[in-house]
Scaffold this motif. Structure first.
Motif, PDB file in Angstrom:
ATOM      1  N   MET A 123     -21.248   2.053   7.750  1.00 21.25           N
ATOM      2  CA  MET A 123     -21.054   1.966   6.317  1.00 21.25           C
ATOM      3  C   MET A 123     -20.202   3.124   5.823  1.00 21.25           C
ATOM      4  SD  MET A 123     -23.863   1.589   3.278  1.00 21.25           S
ATOM      5  CE  MET A 123     -24.938   2.797   3.922  1.00 21.25           C
ATOM      6  N   GLY A 124     -20.445   4.318   6.317  1.00 24.87           N
ATOM      7  CA  GLY A 124     -19.668   5.472   5.892  1.00 24.87           C
ATOM      8  C   GLY A 124     -18.203   5.361   6.277  1.00 24.87           C
ATOM      9  N   TYR A 125     -17.939   4.780   7.456  1.00 25.68           N
ATOM     10  CA  TYR A 125     -16.565   4.614   7.899  1.00 25.68           C
ATOM     11  C   TYR A 125     -15.821   3.608   7.023  1.00 25.68           C
ATOM     12  CZ  TYR A 125     -17.912   7.209  12.030  1.00 25.68           C
ATOM     13  OH  TYR A 125     -18.360   8.187  12.874  1.00 25.68           O
ATOM     14  N   ILE A 126     -16.525   2.600   6.571  1.00 21.65           N
ATOM     15  CA  ILE A 126     -15.901   1.603   5.704  1.00 21.65           C
ATOM     16  C   ILE A 126     -15.511   2.235   4.378  1.00 21.65           C
ATOM     17  CG2 ILE A 126     -16.301  -0.551   4.448  1.00 21.65           C
ATOM     18  CD1 ILE A 126     -18.089  -1.400   6.796  1.00 21.65           C
ATOM     19  N   VAL A 127     -16.380   3.076   3.835  1.00 12.37           N
ATOM     20  CA  VAL A 127     -16.082   3.748   2.573  1.00 12.37           C
ATOM     21  C   VAL A 127     -14.884   4.686   2.750  1.00 12.37           C
ATOM     22  CG1 VAL A 127     -16.969   5.379   0.870  1.00 12.37           C
ATOM     23  CG2 VAL A 127     -18.421   3.537   1.698  1.00 12.37           C
ATOM     24  N   ILE A 128     -14.840   5.414   3.857  1.00 12.18           N
ATOM     25  CA  ILE A 128     -13.704   6.294   4.126  1.00 12.18           C
ATOM     26  C   ILE A 128     -12.417   5.482   4.247  1.00 12.18           C
ATOM     27  CG2 ILE A 128     -12.699   7.846   5.846  1.00 12.18           C
ATOM     28  CD1 ILE A 128     -15.578   8.856   6.359  1.00 12.18           C
ATOM     29  N   LEU A 129     -12.492   4.331   4.894  1.00  8.69           N
ATOM     30  CA  LEU A 129     -11.330   3.459   5.022  1.00  8.69           C
ATOM     31  C   LEU A 129     -10.881   2.939   3.657  1.00  8.69           C
ATOM     32  CD1 LEU A 129      -9.359   1.954   6.893  1.00  8.69           C
ATOM     33  CD2 LEU A 129     -11.041   0.106   6.968  1.00  8.69           C
ATOM     34  N   ILE A 130     -11.813   2.538   2.821  1.00 13.06           N
ATOM     35  CA  ILE A 130     -11.486   2.059   1.477  1.00 13.06           C
ATOM     36  C   ILE A 130     -10.804   3.160   0.674  1.00 13.06           C
ATOM     37  CG2 ILE A 130     -12.477   1.306  -0.728  1.00 13.06           C
ATOM     38  CD1 ILE A 130     -14.625  -0.167   0.941  1.00 13.06           C
ATOM     39  N   LEU A 131     -11.350   4.374   0.738  1.00  8.31           N
ATOM     40  CA  LEU A 131     -10.748   5.483  -0.010  1.00  8.31           C
ATOM     41  C   LEU A 131      -9.381   5.867   0.543  1.00  8.31           C
ATOM     42  CD1 LEU A 131     -13.911   7.677  -0.640  1.00  8.31           C
ATOM     43  CD2 LEU A 131     -12.733   6.164  -2.237  1.00  8.31           C
ATOM     44  N   ALA A 132      -9.193   5.760   1.857  1.00  7.88           N
ATOM     45  CA  ALA A 132      -7.879   6.040   2.445  1.00  7.88           C
ATOM     46  C   ALA A 132      -6.854   5.010   1.990  1.00  7.88           C
ATOM     47  CB  ALA A 132      -7.977   6.061   3.960  1.00  7.88           C
ATOM     48  N   VAL A 133      -7.246   3.752   1.964  1.00  8.04           N
ATOM     49  CA  VAL A 133      -6.342   2.698   1.482  1.00  8.04           C
ATOM     50  C   VAL A 133      -6.026   2.916   0.005  1.00  8.04           C
ATOM     51  CG1 VAL A 133      -6.176   0.221   1.001  1.00  8.04           C
ATOM     52  CG2 VAL A 133      -7.026   1.014   3.211  1.00  8.04           C
ATOM     53  N   TYR A 134      -7.012   3.351  -0.771  1.00  4.56           N
ATOM     54  CA  TYR A 134      -6.803   3.657  -2.187  1.00  4.56           C
ATOM     55  C   TYR A 134      -5.727   4.733  -2.351  1.00  4.56           C
ATOM     56  CZ  TYR A 134      -7.763   5.749  -6.769  1.00  4.56           C
ATOM     57  OH  TYR A 134      -7.634   6.274  -8.019  1.00  4.56           O
ATOM     58  N   VAL A 135      -5.838   5.801  -1.581  1.00  4.40           N
ATOM     59  CA  VAL A 135      -4.871   6.894  -1.685  1.00  4.40           C
ATOM     60  C   VAL A 135      -3.479   6.424  -1.275  1.00  4.40           C
ATOM     61  CG1 VAL A 135      -4.249   9.151  -0.737  1.00  4.40           C
ATOM     62  CG2 VAL A 135      -6.594   8.708  -1.424  1.00  4.40           C
ATOM     63  N   VAL A 136      -3.396   5.658  -0.188  1.00 10.15           N
ATOM     64  CA  VAL A 136      -2.094   5.161   0.266  1.00 10.15           C
ATOM     65  C   VAL A 136      -1.468   4.255  -0.781  1.00 10.15           C
ATOM     66  CG1 VAL A 136      -0.977   3.661   1.976  1.00 10.15           C
ATOM     67  CG2 VAL A 136      -2.587   5.424   2.714  1.00 10.15           C
ATOM     68  N   LEU A 137      -2.248   3.324  -1.332  1.00 14.20           N
ATOM     69  CA  LEU A 137      -1.713   2.431  -2.359  1.00 14.20           C
ATOM     70  C   LEU A 137      -1.330   3.186  -3.622  1.00 14.20           C
ATOM     71  CD1 LEU A 137      -4.038  -0.689  -2.043  1.00 14.20           C
ATOM     72  CD2 LEU A 137      -1.626  -0.515  -1.432  1.00 14.20           C
ATOM     73  N   LEU A 138      -2.097   4.204  -3.958  1.00 16.01           N
ATOM     74  CA  LEU A 138      -1.784   5.016  -5.130  1.00 16.01           C
ATOM     75  C   LEU A 138      -0.454   5.732  -4.945  1.00 16.01           C
ATOM     76  CD1 LEU A 138      -3.060   5.777  -7.845  1.00 16.01           C
ATOM     77  CD2 LEU A 138      -4.061   7.742  -6.716  1.00 16.01           C
ATOM     78  N   ILE A 139      -0.223   6.273  -3.763  1.00 18.01           N
ATOM     79  CA  ILE A 139       1.023   6.989  -3.502  1.00 18.01           C
ATOM     80  C   ILE A 139       2.208   6.026  -3.422  1.00 18.01           C
ATOM     81  CG2 ILE A 139       2.266   8.358  -1.775  1.00 18.01           C
ATOM     82  CD1 ILE A 139      -0.466   9.720  -1.175  1.00 18.01           C
ATOM     83  N   VAL A 140       2.054   4.957  -2.654  1.00 17.41           N
ATOM     84  CA  VAL A 140       3.161   4.016  -2.458  1.00 17.41           C
ATOM     85  C   VAL A 140       3.520   3.308  -3.767  1.00 17.41           C
ATOM     86  CG1 VAL A 140       3.841   1.876  -1.303  1.00 17.41           C
ATOM     87  CG2 VAL A 140       2.717   3.688  -0.014  1.00 17.41           C
ATOM     88  N   GLY A 141       2.539   2.762  -4.436  1.00 14.67           N
ATOM     89  CA  GLY A 141       2.808   2.049  -5.687  1.00 14.67           C
ATOM     90  C   GLY A 141       3.184   2.978  -6.825  1.00 14.67           C
ATOM     91  N   GLY A 142       2.542   4.129  -6.879  1.00 20.09           N
ATOM     92  CA  GLY A 142       2.830   5.074  -7.952  1.00 20.09           C
ATOM     93  C   GLY A 142       4.223   5.653  -7.863  1.00 20.09           C
ATOM     94  N   LYS A 143       4.689   5.894  -6.639  1.00 18.61           N
ATOM     95  CA  LYS A 143       6.025   6.451  -6.466  1.00 18.61           C
ATOM     96  C   LYS A 143       7.084   5.497  -7.009  1.00 18.61           C
ATOM     97  CE  LYS A 143       7.099   7.438  -2.247  1.00 18.61           C
ATOM     98  NZ  LYS A 143       7.593   7.850  -0.925  1.00 18.61           N
ATOM     99  N   GLN A 144       6.916   4.207  -6.740  1.00 21.19           N
ATOM    100  CA  GLN A 144       7.877   3.217  -7.234  1.00 21.19           C
ATOM    101  C   GLN A 144       7.882   3.163  -8.759  1.00 21.19           C
ATOM    102  OE1 GLN A 144      10.014   1.403  -5.433  1.00 21.19           O
ATOM    103  NE2 GLN A 144       9.296   2.414  -3.584  1.00 21.19           N
ATOM    104  N   LEU A 145       6.704   3.207  -9.355  1.00 26.85           N
ATOM    105  CA  LEU A 145       6.625   3.117 -10.814  1.00 26.85           C
ATOM    106  C   LEU A 145       7.143   4.376 -11.485  1.00 26.85           C
ATOM    107  CD1 LEU A 145       3.164   1.357 -11.106  1.00 26.85           C
ATOM    108  CD2 LEU A 145       5.406   0.355 -11.519  1.00 26.85           C
ATOM    109  N   ILE A 146       6.903   5.532 -10.887  1.00 29.30           N
ATOM    110  CA  ILE A 146       7.412   6.783 -11.453  1.00 29.30           C
ATOM    111  C   ILE A 146       8.933   6.831 -11.334  1.00 29.30           C
ATOM    112  CG2 ILE A 146       7.487   9.289 -11.104  1.00 29.30           C
ATOM    113  CD1 ILE A 146       4.496   9.143 -10.444  1.00 29.30           C
ATOM    114  N   ARG A 147       9.449   6.369 -10.193  1.00 36.40           N
ATOM    115  CA  ARG A 147      10.899   6.385  -9.999  1.00 36.40           C
ATOM    116  C   ARG A 147      11.607   5.524 -11.043  1.00 36.40           C
ATOM    117  NH1 ARG A 147      12.984   3.962  -4.718  1.00 36.40           N
ATOM    118  NH2 ARG A 147      11.007   4.821  -4.060  1.00 36.40           N
TER     119      ARG A 147
END
Length: 85
Positions: A1-25
């Motif tokens: 269960m803990g690994y799944i939460v870590i994976l979810i949060l890692a995907v959140y950070v990646v999507l935040l960076i990838v999607g946010g960079k495009q919108l800021i640009r």
């Protein structure tokens, strides 16, 4: 269960960076705010489902608002003798 939460949060950070960079640009700041809010909301629901939180497992806004209103409900009941049910 803990690994799944870590994976979810890692995907959140990646999507935040990838999607946010495009919108800021493109200088779409209003869209960036909406993107962050919706991504955070879906991440909260996903973590809640993984951690088996009772209010979030329903995945509804009403359940989370009801949970967050509990302190206000208790305060109103203590101050004036009634609460919002």
């Amino acid at each position: 269960m803990g690994y799944i939460v870590i994976l979810i949060l890692a995907v959140y950070v990646v999507l935040l960076i990838v999607g946010g960079k495009q919108l800021i640009r493109k200088k779409w700041y209003k869209d960036l705010v909406v993107y962050i809010v919706l991504l955070t909301w879906s991440t909260t629901i996903a973590v809640g489902m993984a951690m088996d939180w009772p209010a979030v497992s329903a995945g509804t806004t009403v359940a989370l608002i009801n949970k967050s209103m509990e302190p206000l409900r208790n305060m109103m009941h203590a101050m004036i003798g009634w609460g919002i049910d």
